[in-house]
Scaffold this active site. Sequence first.
Site, PDB file in Angstrom:
ATOM      1  N   SER A 132       0.827  -1.209   0.000  1.00 42.40           N
ATOM      2  CA  SER A 132       0.000   0.000   0.000  1.00 42.40           C
ATOM      3  C   SER A 132       0.858   1.254   0.000  1.00 42.40           C
ATOM      4  O   SER A 132       1.982   1.252   0.531  1.00 42.40           O
ATOM      5  CB  SER A 132      -0.855  -0.015   1.275  1.00 42.40           C
ATOM      6  N   TYR A 157      -1.819  -0.655  10.085  1.00 41.81           N
ATOM      7  CA  TYR A 157      -2.088  -1.156   8.735  1.00 41.81           C
ATOM      8  C   TYR A 157      -0.823  -1.045   7.881  1.00 41.81           C
ATOM      9  O   TYR A 157      -0.387  -2.018   7.257  1.00 41.81           O
ATOM     10  CB  TYR A 157      -3.234  -0.341   8.117  1.00 41.81           C
TER      11      TYR A 157
END
Length: 340
Positions: A132, A157
């Site tokens: 990401s 995350y």
Amino acid sequence: MEILVTGSAGFIGFHLAKRLIEEGISFIGIDNLNNYYDNKLKKSRLSELDNSHNKNKKHYEFHEGDLNDRNFLEGIFHKYNPEIVVNLAAQAGVRYSIENPQTYINSNLVGFHNLIECCRNNSVKNFIYASSSSVYGGNINFPFSEDDSVNHPVSLYAATKKSNELIAHSYSHLFQIPTTGIRFFTVYGPWGRPDMAPFIFTKAIKNRNPIKVFNYGDIYRDFTYIDDVIDVLFKLLFLPAKRDLTFNKNEPKQSSSWAPYRILNIGNNKSISILEFISMLEKEIGIKADIQLEPMQPGDVYKTCADTRTVDNLIKNRCKTNLKEGLKQFIQWYNSYYRS
Ligand SMILES: NC(=O)c1ccc[n+]([C@@H]2O[C@H](COP(=O)([O-])OP(=O)(O)OC[C@H]3O[C@@H](n4cnc5c(N)ncnc54)[C@H](O)[C@@H]3O)[C@@H](O)[C@H]2O)c1
């Protein structure tokens, strides 16, 4: 050659699955169909895949199961012996990771490790997984290059995604598994995720509810249209990572290695302000937004912008849908799916 796509009921996984069906390529999809967001949307995506598949009879099967369930995964590998694995199953979302950290450990670390172990035991020839843009954390060197340091995550995350890249490197080195980690930059489009800004804003504008805009509107994102992402992912299925023969251990690059390992940004190299984004949505929807300016949220980053030279060199003339056209497609889908 069998392909395994994890997270095939999710936004990106569904679009890759649809493309594979359209191309007449056999594959297996798996997903645990969790309730992180509206489960009906995941089931509708699966029905859409079944409809496309009925028109095109190549082998496609879906299995409901969890990356945390090692027996389930081993059963899938034993039965289908996939040579290409694309891992798009994960617990996504930055803000949710602050309240629900354990889910990220389970899916993104334990689940990821179960999957890469199966790849090792089955001599997988190409392992592609979702990282990401969040891994860039507090980086302020724009655009973000794959060779920038990403050692300062600002959310759990992001930390799990960076961990995936590190685990992948160790498997590429030890077991010669070609691994490609994709750093996606805010993907949007039809069948998109209800927890992401394009969807949240559209829903709020249409329902005439206020929109919260963080950092008092001073926030920027590099938006990437889903078809452009799938175009690259599809081509990468047949382009496994190779050893970087120019890799110099005295001046180590971050994005490649002596092992068959690589990291790729997929973005547009265009960062736009969220307020400008909302104004484009307003024009497309034909309703004025009620904007509420709020302070920065913990875990969020101020700006993202992808340096896309690596992917542009690897895949010539890749599709780059402009934001106006992409938003038009998204709103058309939203209107027809929600009959609004
Ligand atoms: N969409 C974006 O803009 C974006 C940006 C950066 C990174 N990513 C990453 O790309 C990947 C795909 O994202 P997406 O937008 O399609 O998200 P998504 O949530 O729509 O899809 C993920 C799918 O994985 C499934 N899943 C989650 N945990 C699982 C588990 N333990 N076992 C089996 N299935 C599981 C979910 O049910 C879901 O259908 C994710 O890794 C995400 O973190 C996405």
